[in-house]
Design a protein around this motif. Structure first.
Motif, PDB file in Angstrom:
ATOM      1  N   ILE A  35       0.856  -1.049   0.063  1.00  5.33           N
ATOM      2  CA  ILE A  35       0.025  -0.129  -0.224  1.00  5.33           C
ATOM      3  C   ILE A  35       0.792   1.268   0.017  1.00  5.33           C
ATOM      4  CG2 ILE A  35      -1.766  -1.152   1.241  1.00  5.33           C
ATOM      5  CD1 ILE A  35      -1.059   0.309   3.727  1.00  5.33           C
ATOM      6  N   LEU A  36       0.304   2.523  -0.442  1.00  7.51           N
ATOM      7  CA  LEU A  36       1.003   3.644  -0.414  1.00  7.51           C
ATOM      8  C   LEU A  36       0.192   4.574   0.182  1.00  7.51           C
ATOM      9  CD1 LEU A  36       3.155   5.448  -1.860  1.00  7.51           C
ATOM     10  CD2 LEU A  36       1.499   6.052  -3.484  1.00  7.51           C
ATOM     11  N   ARG A  37       0.736   5.138   1.310  1.00  4.77           N
ATOM     12  CA  ARG A  37       0.277   6.175   2.046  1.00  4.77           C
ATOM     13  C   ARG A  37       0.599   7.666   1.566  1.00  4.77           C
ATOM     14  NH1 ARG A  37       1.968   9.622   6.588  1.00  4.77           N
ATOM     15  NH2 ARG A  37       0.331   9.524   8.168  1.00  4.77           N
ATOM     16  N   THR A  38      -0.430   8.493   1.337  1.00  2.00           N
ATOM     17  CA  THR A  38      -0.342   9.771   1.018  1.00  2.00           C
ATOM     18  C   THR A  38      -0.727  10.785   1.878  1.00  2.00           C
ATOM     19  OG1 THR A  38      -0.650   9.067  -1.332  1.00  2.00           O
ATOM     20  CG2 THR A  38      -0.965  11.405  -1.027  1.00  2.00           C
ATOM     21  N   ASP A  39       0.094  11.546   2.477  1.00  2.00           N
ATOM     22  CA  ASP A  39      -0.311  12.935   3.498  1.00  2.00           C
ATOM     23  C   ASP A  39      -0.255  14.025   2.520  1.00  2.00           C
ATOM     24  OD1 ASP A  39      -0.300  14.450   5.237  1.00  2.00           O
ATOM     25  OD2 ASP A  39       1.331  13.616   6.641  1.00  2.00           O
ATOM     26  N   HIS A  40      -1.613  14.426   2.569  1.00  2.00           N
ATOM     27  CA  HIS A  40      -1.837  15.742   1.825  1.00  2.00           C
ATOM     28  C   HIS A  40      -1.314  17.073   2.346  1.00  2.00           C
ATOM     29  CE1 HIS A  40      -4.115  13.291  -1.361  1.00  2.00           C
ATOM     30  NE2 HIS A  40      -4.391  12.753  -0.073  1.00  2.00           N
ATOM     31  N   GLY A  41      -0.685  16.892   3.504  1.00  2.00           N
ATOM     32  CA  GLY A  41      -0.138  18.166   4.270  1.00  2.00           C
ATOM     33  C   GLY A  41      -1.101  19.285   4.594  1.00  2.00           C
ATOM     34  N   THR A  42      -2.357  19.001   5.095  1.00  2.00           N
ATOM     35  CA  THR A  42      -3.314  19.835   5.196  1.00  2.00           C
ATOM     36  C   THR A  42      -3.614  19.758   6.622  1.00  2.00           C
ATOM     37  OG1 THR A  42      -4.940  18.086   5.013  1.00  2.00           O
ATOM     38  CG2 THR A  42      -4.305  19.550   3.289  1.00  2.00           C
ATOM     39  N   GLN A  43      -4.354  20.685   7.239  1.00  2.00           N
ATOM     40  CA  GLN A  43      -4.786  20.850   8.695  1.00  2.00           C
ATOM     41  C   GLN A  43      -6.404  20.785   8.514  1.00  2.00           C
ATOM     42  OE1 GLN A  43      -3.599  20.377  11.511  1.00  2.00           O
ATOM     43  NE2 GLN A  43      -1.468  20.022  10.959  1.00  2.00           N
ATOM     44  N   PRO A  44      -7.022  20.040   9.056  1.00  2.00           N
ATOM     45  CA  PRO A  44      -6.634  18.783   9.933  1.00  2.00           C
ATOM     46  C   PRO A  44      -5.765  17.944   8.745  1.00  2.00           C
ATOM     47  CG  PRO A  44      -9.047  18.919   9.639  1.00  2.00           C
ATOM     48  CD  PRO A  44      -8.509  20.196   9.154  1.00  2.00           C
ATOM     49  N   PRO A  45      -5.122  16.894   9.385  1.00  2.00           N
ATOM     50  CA  PRO A  45      -4.487  15.973   8.587  1.00  2.00           C
ATOM     51  C   PRO A  45      -5.228  15.264   7.727  1.00  2.00           C
ATOM     52  CG  PRO A  45      -3.660  15.928  10.910  1.00  2.00           C
ATOM     53  CD  PRO A  45      -4.934  16.785  10.802  1.00  2.00           C
ATOM     54  N   GLN A  46      -4.909  15.262   6.405  1.00  2.69           N
ATOM     55  CA  GLN A  46      -5.579  14.337   5.679  1.00  2.69           C
ATOM     56  C   GLN A  46      -4.611  13.100   5.011  1.00  2.69           C
ATOM     57  OE1 GLN A  46      -7.659  16.423   2.197  1.00  2.69           O
ATOM     58  NE2 GLN A  46      -8.179  14.458   1.345  1.00  2.69           N
ATOM     59  N   VAL A  47      -5.059  12.053   5.169  1.00  2.00           N
ATOM     60  CA  VAL A  47      -3.869  10.766   5.002  1.00  2.00           C
ATOM     61  C   VAL A  47      -5.004   9.915   3.979  1.00  2.00           C
ATOM     62  CG1 VAL A  47      -2.548   9.217   5.493  1.00  2.00           C
ATOM     63  CG2 VAL A  47      -2.539  11.387   6.670  1.00  2.00           C
ATOM     64  N   ASP A  48      -4.571   9.442   2.922  1.00  2.42           N
ATOM     65  CA  ASP A  48      -5.245   8.270   2.643  1.00  2.42           C
ATOM     66  C   ASP A  48      -4.164   7.123   1.870  1.00  2.42           C
ATOM     67  OD1 ASP A  48      -4.278   8.683  -0.347  1.00  2.42           O
ATOM     68  OD2 ASP A  48      -5.712  10.493  -0.330  1.00  2.42           O
ATOM     69  N   TYR A  49      -4.749   5.758   1.902  1.00  2.00           N
ATOM     70  CA  TYR A  49      -4.101   4.779   1.326  1.00  2.00           C
ATOM     71  C   TYR A  49      -4.740   4.258   0.295  1.00  2.00           C
ATOM     72  CZ  TYR A  49      -2.649   5.211   6.233  1.00  2.00           C
ATOM     73  OH  TYR A  49      -1.975   5.736   7.478  1.00  2.00           O
ATOM     74  N   ARG A  50      -3.724   3.590  -0.444  1.00  2.00           N
ATOM     75  CA  ARG A  50      -4.318   2.853  -1.737  1.00  2.00           C
ATOM     76  C   ARG A  50      -3.338   1.682  -2.071  1.00  2.00           C
ATOM     77  NH1 ARG A  50      -1.120   4.827  -6.190  1.00  2.00           N
ATOM     78  NH2 ARG A  50      -0.097   6.673  -5.943  1.00  2.00           N
ATOM     79  N   LEU A  51      -3.808   0.798  -2.929  1.00  2.00           N
ATOM     80  CA  LEU A  51      -2.984  -0.222  -2.938  1.00  2.00           C
ATOM     81  C   LEU A  51      -1.724   0.159  -4.162  1.00  2.00           C
ATOM     82  CD1 LEU A  51      -5.342  -3.106  -3.739  1.00  2.00           C
ATOM     83  CD2 LEU A  51      -3.947  -2.713  -1.769  1.00  2.00           C
ATOM     84  N   THR A  52      -0.554  -0.498  -3.913  1.00  2.00           N
ATOM     85  CA  THR A  52       0.462  -0.232  -5.147  1.00  2.00           C
ATOM     86  C   THR A  52       0.325  -1.213  -6.010  1.00  2.00           C
ATOM     87  OG1 THR A  52       1.925  -1.896  -3.902  1.00  2.00           O
ATOM     88  CG2 THR A  52       2.262   0.385  -3.395  1.00  2.00           C
ATOM     89  N   GLU A  53       1.260  -1.270  -7.269  1.00  3.61           N
ATOM     90  CA  GLU A  53       1.149  -2.116  -8.233  1.00  3.61           C
ATOM     91  C   GLU A  53       0.935  -3.541  -7.615  1.00  3.61           C
ATOM     92  OE1 GLU A  53       2.914  -1.912 -12.090  1.00  3.61           O
ATOM     93  OE2 GLU A  53       3.062   0.280 -11.797  1.00  3.61           O
ATOM     94  N   ALA A  54       1.893  -3.931  -6.650  1.00  4.92           N
ATOM     95  CA  ALA A  54       2.144  -5.024  -6.041  1.00  4.92           C
ATOM     96  C   ALA A  54       0.922  -5.459  -5.397  1.00  4.92           C
ATOM     97  CB  ALA A  54       3.607  -4.915  -5.185  1.00  4.92           C
TER      98      ALA A  54
END
Length: 108
Positions: free
Chosen positions: A61-80
């Protein structure tokens, strides 16, 4: 030299009690942490965070932190991670069959 067991590699990477469920939910696309948490209320926050970190470290999985306040983080599957789609689908089908078989035995 010992040849590693492919089943051991698979189960150590994506196996366990909660990891397949996390991966299964991410098959539909990226999800924010809160969505995952609400979708799996039986997992403690501590365990969910640990498994998300483990799956990220494994490259599934890949974690993406959007650098916002409040924190916005999402997760998605990688190719693997996406290559696990057929495995997860088969596991879910097997689980659904077991669930239906259990209901039939109980007369439901």
């Amino acid at each position: 030299m010992e040849i590693p067991c492919p089943m051991r590699i698979a189960t150590e990477t994506m196996g366990g009690r909660w990891r397949p469920g996390i991966l299964w939910r991410l098959m539909d696309g990226p999800m924010r942490y809160g969505e995952l948490r609400r979708g799996m209320p039986w997992i403690s926050e501590k365990i969910l965070i640990r498994h998300l970190r483990d799956l990220e470290a494994a490259g599934l999985i890949l974690r993406t932190d959007h650098g916002t306040q409040p924190p916005q983080v999402d997760y998605r599957l990688t190719e693997a991670g996406q290559t696990l789609g057929p495995v997860l689908t088969a596991m879910a089908a097997w689980g659904a069959g077991r669930s239906a078989a259990g209901a039939e035995r109980l007369g439901a």
